[in-house]
Design an enzyme around this catalytic site. Structure first.
Site, short mmCIF file in Angstrom:
data_model
loop_
_atom_site.label_atom_id
_atom_site.label_comp_id
_atom_site.label_asym_id
_atom_site.label_seq_id
_atom_site.Cartn_x
_atom_site.Cartn_y
_atom_site.Cartn_z
CG HIS A 80 -2.17 0.14 -4.57
ND1 HIS A 80 -2.75 0.93 -5.55
CD2 HIS A 80 -0.86 0.05 -4.90
CE1 HIS A 80 -1.83 1.28 -6.44
NE2 HIS A 80 -0.68 0.76 -6.07
CG HIS A 138 5.09 -0.05 -3.51
ND1 HIS A 138 5.71 1.08 -4.01
CD2 HIS A 138 4.20 -0.45 -4.46
CE1 HIS A 138 5.21 1.36 -5.20
NE2 HIS A 138 4.29 0.44 -5.51
CE LYS A 164 -1.03 5.70 -6.85
NZ LYS A 164 0.25 5.02 -7.15
#
Length: 297
Positions: A188, A173, A231
């Site tokens: 990230h 993730h 995003k």
């Protein structure tokens, strides 16, 4: 009676997982994070990493899906930087995942070995050792091998984000990114951003946050399209080493799970938001990491 009370408290703390570390003060977290920042010897230098941020937009514009930047975000990344052991170990992991939630993750023995190599390489750095020494001093881990094993479960342990299938992990993730509900979820990590941009799979649109740091690592909140999926705000450290990202996120997750954790980097305060995965657990009720990222306005 005293023995019974001690036993009860011990069982209670174990069942709460990392919540037992509420005794770690905010000042200790800031002090340690400042030390980790200074010890990040593998961070990118200005000659190793050149970025082109281009257009800064307001927070109210992040969902507009307008491409304000005609050029890539990353202009130059040195091969010398990418050849460092922790960078190589991370790069080997990034192609191991099926990004769409609901698709079961297959983890062959080679991928397990790559996980072990990545964690061991991070522990070969000053950053990794400093984090372990702090947590060891707090009685959280009795040995480095115990710490590494817990990191492996916390970050790479599989759980289900869709249809009851083991389709996700904290590492996937946060470091790799996922597609859920037709949108980019997580994602990230700057190295994953760079690789996908270089391969033509990612189109950088703009940024809505640029941190106050004049050297790396910096923090950006970015808008981008990843192979057709959008995003709205993907916040990430830019120019940090893999061991730094892992250490900062792990520090905040272990000491402030599911909360905003405030760190200090080069004298500047930054919030790190973490989330726990509450639908399943490992060990003595410990929670997998669901997400972690720099909290940008």
């Amino acid at each position: 009676m005293k023995v019974t009370l001690i036993l009860f408290l011990t069982i209670t703390l174990i069942s709460q997982g990392y919540s037992a570390l509420a005794s770690v003060s905010d000042a200790e977290i800031k002090s340690l994070s400042e030390t980790l920042y200074k010890l990040d010897h593998n961070r990118a230098t200005a000659s190793e990493l050149v970025i082109d941020p281009q257009t800064l937009i307001s927070s109210s514009e992040t969902g507009s899906r307008n491409d304000h930047s005609s050029r890539p975000m990353f202009k130059q990344v040195s091969s010398t930087l990418l050849s460092k052991p922790t960078y190589k170990a991370l790069l080997n992991l990034l192609d191991n995942y099926r990004r769409v939630t609901g698709e079961v993750e297959d983890v062959p023995s080679q991928e397990v070995q790559e996980q072990d190599t990545f964690l061991q390489q991070t522990m070969n750095t000053d950053v990794g050792r400093e984090l372990y020494n702090f947590l060891h001093s707090k009685g959280v881990y009795s040995s480095q091998s115990e710490f590494i094993q817990d990191l492996k479960m916390m970050w790479f342990g599989l759980y289900s984000r869709s249809s009851g299938k083991l389709d996700s992990s904290g590492f996937e993730h946060i470091f790799v990114g996922e597609i859920k509900g037709g949108k980019v979820s997580g994602f990230h990590n700057w190295l994953q951003f760079y690789l996908n941009e270089k391969q033509g799979l990612l189109n950088y649109y703009s940024h809505s946050f640029n941190g106050p740091w004049s050297t790396y690592p910096d923090v950006f909140g970015m808008q981008f399209e990843w192979d057709g999926y959008f995003k709205e705000v993907g916040s990430a450290f830019i120019g940090s080493s893999p061991e730094f990202d892992l250490a900062i996120y792990s520090l905040c997750y272990i000491t402030r799970p599911g909360k905003k954790c405030y760190v200090s980097l080069g004298g500047q305060t930054l919030g790190i938001q973490t989330y726990t995965w509450d639908n399943s657990s490992y060990g003595d009720g410990k929670k997998y990491i669901a997400s972690a990222y720099p909290a940008t306005p």
